[in-house]
Design an enzyme around this catalytic site. Sequence first.
Site, PDB file in Angstrom:
ATOM      1  N   GLY A  41      -2.739  -2.093  -6.202  1.00 16.95           N
ATOM      2  CA  GLY A  41      -3.441  -1.552  -5.033  1.00 16.95           C
ATOM      3  C   GLY A  41      -3.308  -2.488  -3.842  1.00 16.95           C
ATOM      4  O   GLY A  41      -2.999  -2.060  -2.716  1.00 16.95           O
ATOM      5  N   HIS A  42      -3.508  -3.780  -4.084  1.00 17.33           N
ATOM      6  CA  HIS A  42      -3.345  -4.761  -3.005  1.00 17.33           C
ATOM      7  C   HIS A  42      -1.889  -4.763  -2.502  1.00 17.33           C
ATOM      8  O   HIS A  42      -1.633  -4.870  -1.300  1.00 17.33           O
ATOM      9  CB  HIS A  42      -3.685  -6.165  -3.501  1.00 17.33           C
ATOM     10  CG  HIS A  42      -5.101  -6.343  -3.962  1.00 17.33           C
ATOM     11  ND1 HIS A  42      -5.430  -6.502  -5.289  1.00 17.33           N
ATOM     12  CD2 HIS A  42      -6.274  -6.387  -3.283  1.00 17.33           C
ATOM     13  CE1 HIS A  42      -6.748  -6.655  -5.409  1.00 17.33           C
ATOM     14  NE2 HIS A  42      -7.289  -6.574  -4.208  1.00 17.33           N
ATOM     15  N   GLY A 152      -8.009  -0.632   1.937  1.00 24.06           N
ATOM     16  CA  GLY A 152      -7.834   0.456   0.984  1.00 24.06           C
ATOM     17  C   GLY A 152      -8.888   1.543   1.137  1.00 24.06           C
ATOM     18  O   GLY A 152     -10.065   1.257   1.354  1.00 24.06           O
ATOM     19  N   GLU A 153      -8.458   2.787   0.977  1.00 19.53           N
ATOM     20  CA  GLU A 153      -9.422   3.907   0.928  1.00 19.53           C
ATOM     21  C   GLU A 153     -10.275   3.836  -0.331  1.00 19.53           C
ATOM     22  O   GLU A 153     -11.320   4.476  -0.401  1.00 19.53           O
ATOM     23  CB  GLU A 153      -8.672   5.247   0.977  1.00 19.53           C
ATOM     24  CG  GLU A 153      -8.022   5.504   2.319  1.00 19.53           C
ATOM     25  CD  GLU A 153      -7.327   6.851   2.387  1.00 19.53           C
ATOM     26  OE1 GLU A 153      -7.186   7.512   1.332  1.00 19.53           O
ATOM     27  OE2 GLU A 153      -6.914   7.239   3.501  1.00 19.53           O
TER      28      GLU A 153
END
Length: 286
Positions: A41-42, A152-153
């Site tokens: 994700g990062h 991030g969402e």
Amino acid sequence: MNKNDIAVARTVAALRERVHGWRTEGARVGLVPTMGALHAGHLALVAAAQAQCERVIASLFVNPKQFGPSEDFAAYPRDEAADLAALAKAGVDLVFAPSVAEMYPDGFASTVHIVGITEELEGAHRPGHFDGVATVVAKLLLQTLPDAAFFGEKDYQQLTVVRRLVRDLDIPVRIEGVPTVREADGLALSSRNVYLSPEERRVAPQLHRVIQDTAAAIIGAPHSVAGNLEKGLAALRAAGFLPDYLGLRDAGDFSAMTRLDRPARLLAAAHLGRSRLIDNIPVTPG
Ligand code: AMP
């Protein structure tokens, strides 16, 4: 430097010197703030930054101010060597990894507080959390002054708070939201997923599934928001969660919605054993 080496700035002065050099060359600079314990994700935020900016900085800072007294600040997963290797491999140009004393020197006395959106959902269950987030993000943006910063969402309320912050304080940085990266079974990637036992890991994707089912029910019956949220909470309990909230909010200003008449976000937080998971998805009127 060999290929696994990466430049690391430990002080604001060193960070600014590097950014100044890039500015002189005319490069666009992107910032990806993180607390480390990096996962895909990062790295999606890094890739989004690299698509828009010639130079990308990732920050690694476990921010004590955004953890409550009974939360996991001391236990939060930390592995700087692994994080630096992942960021080097991803082609990040600079890591900003300040100490707590560099970020909050003795006598530090300022807090950035945003009213309204910080007081509900995540904010209601983690008092002071968004003050800590807003304070550190304001500092990171002003320390770096990038063209754009990437969030991030996955942490949608945080993204909304950050957008409000830069607008209210005229911080000249573009804020970019990046879609949530998930495991194949739907579980949103999170540094805290390492806390899940094998049994909890099996149950965890149900959070995303219940959010999806609830969203579908609301799209099908746009006037029955409250009833469908109640059903969703019951489904979470039945799956083994102890939910903190399941809520529908305007996707832009985060206002409450009693019916689905504009683009929205459905957000949830729930305890699973000793872990606490959050997730959210967009909900668009049909
Ligand atoms: P953290 O290190 O957990 O503070 O997260 C740093 C940034 O990565 C925040 O902007 C998060 O929203 C983002 N992030 C965390 N998990 C994910 C994910 N699964 N997908 C996309 N972004 C994420």
